[in-house]
Design a protein around this motif. Structure first.
Motif, PDB file in Angstrom:
ATOM      1  N   SER A  95       0.836  -1.202   0.000  1.00 42.26           N
ATOM      2  CA  SER A  95       0.000   0.000   0.000  1.00 42.26           C
ATOM      3  C   SER A  95       0.869   1.249   0.000  1.00 42.26           C
ATOM      4  O   SER A  95       0.615   2.196  -0.716  1.00 42.26           O
ATOM      5  N   ALA A 112       2.495   1.818  -3.301  1.00 43.13           N
ATOM      6  CA  ALA A 112       1.484   2.192  -4.293  1.00 43.13           C
ATOM      7  C   ALA A 112       1.103   3.653  -4.148  1.00 43.13           C
ATOM      8  O   ALA A 112       0.952   4.371  -5.113  1.00 43.13           O
ATOM      9  N   LEU A 113       0.978   4.094  -2.888  1.00 45.90           N
ATOM     10  CA  LEU A 113       0.603   5.488  -2.678  1.00 45.90           C
ATOM     11  C   LEU A 113       1.701   6.443  -3.117  1.00 45.90           C
ATOM     12  O   LEU A 113       1.436   7.557  -3.523  1.00 45.90           O
ATOM     13  N   VAL A 163       3.285  10.101 -11.667  1.00 47.57           N
ATOM     14  CA  VAL A 163       3.923  10.614 -12.871  1.00 47.57           C
ATOM     15  C   VAL A 163       4.205  12.102 -12.593  1.00 47.57           C
ATOM     16  O   VAL A 163       3.644  12.651 -11.657  1.00 47.57           O
ATOM     17  N   ASP A 188      -1.799  17.972 -17.685  1.00 48.13           N
ATOM     18  CA  ASP A 188      -2.833  16.993 -18.018  1.00 48.13           C
ATOM     19  C   ASP A 188      -3.820  16.885 -16.866  1.00 48.13           C
ATOM     20  O   ASP A 188      -3.462  17.055 -15.703  1.00 48.13           O
ATOM     21  N   LEU A 189      -5.088  16.634 -17.218  1.00 51.19           N
ATOM     22  CA  LEU A 189      -6.116  16.419 -16.212  1.00 51.19           C
ATOM     23  C   LEU A 189      -6.673  15.016 -16.394  1.00 51.19           C
ATOM     24  O   LEU A 189      -6.600  14.462 -17.494  1.00 51.19           O
ATOM     25  N   PRO A 190      -7.237  14.445 -15.346  1.00 51.79           N
ATOM     26  CA  PRO A 190      -7.858  13.124 -15.531  1.00 51.79           C
ATOM     27  C   PRO A 190      -8.968  13.210 -16.581  1.00 51.79           C
ATOM     28  O   PRO A 190      -9.553  14.282 -16.786  1.00 51.79           O
ATOM     29  N   LEU A 247      -8.227 -10.017   6.985  1.00 52.99           N
ATOM     30  CA  LEU A 247      -7.564 -10.207   5.694  1.00 52.99           C
ATOM     31  C   LEU A 247      -8.289  -9.417   4.609  1.00 52.99           C
ATOM     32  O   LEU A 247      -7.685  -8.685   3.829  1.00 52.99           O
ATOM     33  N   LEU A 256      -7.655  -5.753   5.007  1.00 51.49           N
ATOM     34  CA  LEU A 256      -6.344  -5.376   4.493  1.00 51.49           C
ATOM     35  C   LEU A 256      -6.316  -5.361   2.975  1.00 51.49           C
ATOM     36  O   LEU A 256      -5.809  -4.439   2.349  1.00 51.49           O
ATOM     37  N   TRP A 273      -7.984  -2.334   1.801  1.00 45.72           N
ATOM     38  CA  TRP A 273      -7.171  -1.124   1.947  1.00 45.72           C
ATOM     39  C   TRP A 273      -6.111  -1.061   0.845  1.00 45.72           C
ATOM     40  O   TRP A 273      -5.912  -0.042   0.195  1.00 45.72           O
ATOM     41  N   SER A 274      -5.496  -2.225   0.591  1.00 42.41           N
ATOM     42  CA  SER A 274      -4.423  -2.171  -0.403  1.00 42.41           C
ATOM     43  C   SER A 274      -4.990  -1.950  -1.797  1.00 42.41           C
ATOM     44  O   SER A 274      -4.435  -1.197  -2.589  1.00 42.41           O
ATOM     45  N   SER A 318      -5.865   1.719  -2.136  1.00 47.41           N
ATOM     46  CA  SER A 318      -4.740   2.602  -2.419  1.00 47.41           C
ATOM     47  C   SER A 318      -4.261   2.425  -3.848  1.00 47.41           C
ATOM     48  O   SER A 318      -3.849   3.379  -4.501  1.00 47.41           O
ATOM     49  N   LEU A 319      -4.374   1.177  -4.348  1.00 49.64           N
ATOM     50  CA  LEU A 319      -4.038   0.969  -5.765  1.00 49.64           C
ATOM     51  C   LEU A 319      -4.983   1.788  -6.633  1.00 49.64           C
ATOM     52  O   LEU A 319      -4.580   2.403  -7.608  1.00 49.64           O
ATOM     53  N   LEU A 330      -6.390   4.508  -5.829  1.00 51.85           N
ATOM     54  CA  LEU A 330      -6.007   5.924  -5.752  1.00 51.85           C
ATOM     55  C   LEU A 330      -4.884   6.241  -6.728  1.00 51.85           C
ATOM     56  O   LEU A 330      -4.931   7.203  -7.476  1.00 51.85           O
ATOM     57  N   THR A 331      -3.874   5.368  -6.703  1.00 48.82           N
ATOM     58  CA  THR A 331      -2.775   5.621  -7.632  1.00 48.82           C
ATOM     59  C   THR A 331      -3.273   5.453  -9.047  1.00 48.82           C
ATOM     60  O   THR A 331      -2.807   6.115  -9.964  1.00 48.82           O
ATOM     61  N   GLU A 350      -4.422   8.663 -10.081  1.00 51.98           N
ATOM     62  CA  GLU A 350      -3.328   9.570 -10.320  1.00 51.98           C
ATOM     63  C   GLU A 350      -2.658   9.251 -11.661  1.00 51.98           C
ATOM     64  O   GLU A 350      -2.249  10.135 -12.381  1.00 51.98           O
ATOM     65  N   ASN A 351      -2.622   7.938 -11.955  1.00 52.85           N
ATOM     66  CA  ASN A 351      -1.986   7.551 -13.212  1.00 52.85           C
ATOM     67  C   ASN A 351      -2.745   8.043 -14.428  1.00 52.85           C
ATOM     68  O   ASN A 351      -2.187   8.108 -15.510  1.00 52.85           O
ATOM     69  N   SER A 352      -4.037   8.355 -14.234  1.00 54.32           N
ATOM     70  CA  SER A 352      -4.769   8.842 -15.401  1.00 54.32           C
ATOM     71  C   SER A 352      -4.327  10.265 -15.737  1.00 54.32           C
ATOM     72  O   SER A 352      -4.640  10.798 -16.778  1.00 54.32           O
ATOM     73  N   VAL A 353      -3.594  10.931 -14.819  1.00 54.46           N
ATOM     74  CA  VAL A 353      -2.986  12.212 -15.160  1.00 54.46           C
ATOM     75  C   VAL A 353      -1.640  11.888 -15.787  1.00 54.46           C
ATOM     76  O   VAL A 353      -0.768  11.312 -15.149  1.00 54.46           O
TER      77      VAL A 353
END
Lengths: 177, 741
Positions: free
Chosen positions: A5, A8-9, A13, A96-98, B9, B12, B15-16, B19-20, B22-23, B26-29
């Motif tokens: 986690s 990942a957080l 980019v 860039d924006l989503p 389990l 957890l 949660w993981s 968070s993936l 969430l990223t 973010e990756n779509s930016v």
């Protein structure tokens, strides 16, 4: 799992402040700074469309065909190489924006530049930073939703003629269509 | 790790993955990742982010509505109806909306394929053209070309090409043709496609004509229907009566829906004629032999044979008497029988008796261009094509805009007969069933990349020619071609002198249009200006289109209807292969939007089903989702049961369009194809396949499935989408009950 986690957080980019390499190191500092050219001379679509658009190659050529003093500079030579083959320059996108966010340049430019008459470097610079001091564009503002909302919550003058103020729209559907 | 409980389990894991996620956001930016390219030399009117509309013509069905396509940054995004087109008047239907999915479809053919050692292998266009020339060189009458309905300049090129080879074998096939009606219309009215003024009628009696959804020109009729339903100073709100064995969307909108026995349409119509003729006001225009011929059609006979006697009959008769002008329509369920022509004739006679001719049934303007006039298809053409194949008369066969390997009834054994031809060429967009059986598959431009001219068979007002133009650059510029270009190339080989003046199909169309300029209204004087005018408007109105009149001819009317058939113990049910608005003959089954759009009456998606009346189902112990085996004399298939009250009780219905064995990821494997179990029954006078004349038996298997549907209400419950309460829905009748409480 917790470790997963955390990593990942942590990943992302290009964050604010990162300098992104471009095919030609375009000097905003010369154009907007030294020469004082209005942003919208090149980014001509910003006032007419949701997207500001990258200036067409023809725009660069129209001026540089007539500026002999810099024709031998490597950047300009590269520019004319693209023009010769009519290939667009593969610029890397900096701001860039989503995909689920729709930012409208036209609305902001019309309101703050044309109706309120604020200086262009302030209007564009609010999101794009002090471009006059950059070569290639850099992302210097966070451009997150909270950051957008922080401005939308404030009262702004509608235009120069009245004292009337209003805040920016805060309906979800304005940006998330 | 042992002390982590299952719950912890999961927490957890949650949660993981959160968070993936969430990223993930973010990756779509993609700052610094994505390329942004500008135009090198843009047109002045091109503004990134702002759409431009280009006019063209919808080719999803043969109604031929004008469209405007929204293009942004060089990509076609959405189609709208063109207000200048008098067919759709600014509207298009769901089929039209989904047309962009044909263009961007991931299963589109991207290269020519040639069968080598039994397998289809990529080849080049140059090689393909050489093969076409070589194989057709001295083909003569051993060459056959099977196409769908055609009009415009492509029709001219196809006909010229077939002629240039010395062949007469151009077959125009439409699996859903209303040929029987056209031929009887021609006989009685002198016009194959009269205009139905739905908006002018005060009452409509429709025998299975699904004019709001699938029949003829649905977008145009939907506009007319709005006028029909609206009361104004000169008329009250129109009343719609629909008589058919299986409820269509039009039937569902009717004020009165009458479940008549399949094939009894003519009996019902003649029963009404007979009753009307008792009144001298109606009988004065009817020749004595006709009056004599309909005398036997009493109300009792209508009740016995059609199941529409008593109060229903009286009410329909009263409405037809009280409300004039009326309009009686004959749809596919009337014509799809051995005596389909007699059914259609009876219905048209009813219109004549009611005095509707010239009021709600009028003549269209005369089309001044016989060469590019629409060539409508029929199913007899398929029989003729199939016979030729079976007899080994055709060595080289071409197919375009049809998929006979899918739509041909199973009894024809077309798939096997195709193998008797030595060289089979499919001009196609996908590897559909017919393409899979071909030796050479040639990938065509999509409708949004191609040029064309279209003349609709149903022209509601005057005569309009519709232009089709590319709405964007080709997606696969090196591999797909326009059929027009291919035909011109082939024609240049045969007759170089005649065709060398046109470098391509575009040049051919342009010069043909400019040549015809004097025929069009408001045409610019300058040729180039006229051409741009043509493209920017997308429609051209024909100048002084000659008006026509209908004078009904009842002389050679054949009204000999058979009595009701004996109860068939072995095959007790009549099969209705119903037409779904979105899939039609199956050509759109590979569009996910249309598969995902719920069927308007059952709300089922992505599948086939068999509709059975709840009372019949109860008698047979069938409930929703039971997998049934449906067998006719020629074959059987298995599908899920759906209990549907909109059926005549001895009728079952399976929609057509599904059951593809090829045609890409979205079509393949979904549902079943009822065309495969049709009986070899043909309409008596035209030789059309009698689509509604198959009898079946039903066997319940031990399998059962949950029917995937959007439907809200079921008896005794308020549906909550499998107890998730996303959108709580209930039937209107339930609302009334609550109000009383």
């Amino acid at each position: 799992m917790l470790l997963l986690s955390a990593t990942a957080l942590g990943s992302s980019v290009a964050a604010a402040g990162d300098k992104i390499g471009q095919p030609i190191e375009f000097p905003h500092d010369i154009h907007a700074g030294k020469m004082g050219i209005n942003c919208m001379f090149c980014h001509t679509y910003a006032r007419r469309s949701a997207v500001s658009g990258i200036p067409p190659l023809k725009k660069c050529i129209d001026c540089h065909e007539n500026i002999d003093s810099v024709k031998d500079k490597p950047r300009i030579k590269k520019l004319f190489e693209y023009w010769k083959t009519k290939q667009p320059i593969p610029w890397k996108k900096v701001h860039d924006l989503p995909d689920f966010v729709r930012f409208n340049h036209e609305r902001h430019i019309q309101r703050f530049y044309f109706q309120q008459g604020r200086p262009v470097e302030e209007v564009c610079g609010f999101c794009h930073g002090d471009v006059k001091s950059m070569t290639v564009a850099e992302k210097v503002k966070p451009i997150t939703m909270g950051w957008c909302v922080s401005c939308h919550e404030q009262d702004h003058h509608v235009d120069t003629a009245t004292a009337k103020t209003t805040n920016g729209p805060n309906d979800c559907s304005y940006c998330h269509k | 790790m042992n002390d982590i409980s299952r719950r912890n389990l999961l927490r957890l894991l949650g949660w993981s993955s959160a968070s993936l996620a969430l990223t993930g956001c973010e990756n779509s930016v993609e700052s610094g990742v994505e390329d942004v390219k500008s135009y090198s030399q843009p047109q002045d009117f091109m503004i990134p982010g702002v759409g431009i509309y280009y006019a063209s013509t919808c080719t999803q069905c043969d109604a031929g509505c004008g469209i405007k396509g929204r293009v942004r940054e060089g990509r076609i995004l959405k189609l709208e109806g063109s207000p200048e087109s008098l067919i759709g008047k600014g509207r298009i239907c769901s089929l039209g909306q989904a047309a962009v999915q044909h263009h961007y479809n991931p299963d589109r053919l991207k290269e020519p394929l040639l069968r080598q050692n039994g397998n289809l292998q990529p080849t080049t266009w140059a090689n393909a053209i050489n093969l076409l020339v070589e194989r057709t060189h001295d083909a003569g009458d051993k060459f056959a070309f099977l196409t769908g309905p055609l009009s415009g300049h492509l029709k001219v090129l196809i006909q010229n090409y077939v002629e240039s080879l010395g062949s007469k074998n151009h077959f125009i096939y439409d699996p859903l043709a209303n040929k029987v009606n056209r031929s009887i219309s021609e006989q009685i009215y002198g016009i194959a496609n009269p205009l139905f003024q739905i908006g002018e009628a005060k009452v409509i009696l429709s025998f299975g004509a699904d004019f709001l959804d699938t029949w003829n020109s649905p977008v145009h009729f939907s506009g007319q229907y709005a006028q029909f339903r609206k009361a104004n100073d000169s008329k009250s709100r129109g009343v719609l009566i629909q008589a058919e064995p299986k409820m269509t969307l039009t039937g569902a909108n009717a004020d009165r829906w009458i479940p008549i026995r399949p094939g009894s349409d003519g009996v019902f119509a003649l029963g009404l004629v007979n009753a009307l003729l008792e009144d001298p006001a109606y009988s004065k225009n009817v020749p004595a032999p006709i009056a004599e011929a309909v005398r036997g059609y009493s109300k009792a006979r209508v009740d016995k044979e059609a199941g529409a006697g008593g109060e229903v009959f009286d009410r329909v008769l009263a409405l037809l008497r009280q409300r004039s002008p009326s309009l009686v329509l004959s749809g596919p369920s009337a014509e799809g029988h051995v005596h389909g022509a007699q059914n259609a004739a009876a219905i048209m006679l009813l219109n004549v008796v009611l005095g509707n001719i010239g009021k709600t049934i009028t003549a269209p303007a005369k089309n001044p261009f016989p060469q590019i006039a629409p060539a409508e298809g029929d199913t007899a053409a398929l029989s003729a094509f199939n016979d030729g194949l079976a007899q080994g008369r055709f060595q080289t066969v071409f197919t375009y805009s049809v998929n006979p390997a899918f739509t041909a009834p199973g009894f024809m054994k077309l798939h096997e007969n195709l193998k008797k031809a030595q060289f089979r060429v499919a001009f196609a967009h996908y590897r559909d069933e017919t393409a899979e059986a071909a030796d050479l598959i040639l990938p065509l431009d999509s409708a949004m990349e191609d040029w064309g001219t279209h003349l609709a068979a149903y022209q509601p007002d005057g005569v309009q020619l519709h232009m089709q133009q590319p709405l964007m650059e080709k997606l696969y510029p090196d591999s797909t071609r326009s059929l027009g270009d291919v035909l011109l190339t082939l024609l240049k080989q045969r007759h170089p002198d005649e065709y060398k003046q046109w470098p391509d199909y575009y040049a051919y169309l342009k010069s043909a249009m400019i040549q015809n300029k004097p025929s069009f209204k408001d045409a610019a004087e300058d040729d180039e200006e006229f051409w741009y005018q043509t493209l920017s408007h997308g429609v051209l109105n024909v100048k002084n289109a000659q008006e026509q009149r209908i004078t009904p001819d009842l002389k050679s009317l054949n009204l000999a209807l058979p009595g009701s058939p004996e109860q068939d113990q072995e095959y007790p049910f009549q099969l209705v292969p119903s037409v779904r608005s979105n899939l039609r003959d199956g050509r759109h089954a590979n569009l996910p939007w249309l598969q995902e759009t719920p069927d308007p009456l059952t709300t089922i998606v992505w599948d086939s089903w068999m509709e059975i009346h709840p009372a019949t189902a109860q008698r047979l112990g069938i409930s929703e989702g039971d997998i049934l085996e449906i067998s006719s004399k020629t074959g059987s298939l298995k599908t899920q049961a759906y209990l549907f009250p909109g059926l005549q009780r001895d009728t079952v219905a399976i929609p057509i369009g599904q059951g593809h064995e090829a045609m890409g990821r979205y079509a393949k494997g979904a549902g079943v194809n009822p065309m495969k179990i049709l009986e070899p029954v043909f309409e008596g006078s035209t030789g059309e396949i009698a689509m509604y004349a198959t009898r079946v038996k039903i066997r319940k298997t031990n399998e059962r499935v949950n029917v995937v549907k959007d439907e809200g209400w079921r008896p005794g419950a308020i549906n909550t989408q499998l107890n998730r309460k996303i959108v709580v829905t209930m039937a209107a009748s339930k609302v009334a009950v609550f109000r009383e409480d």
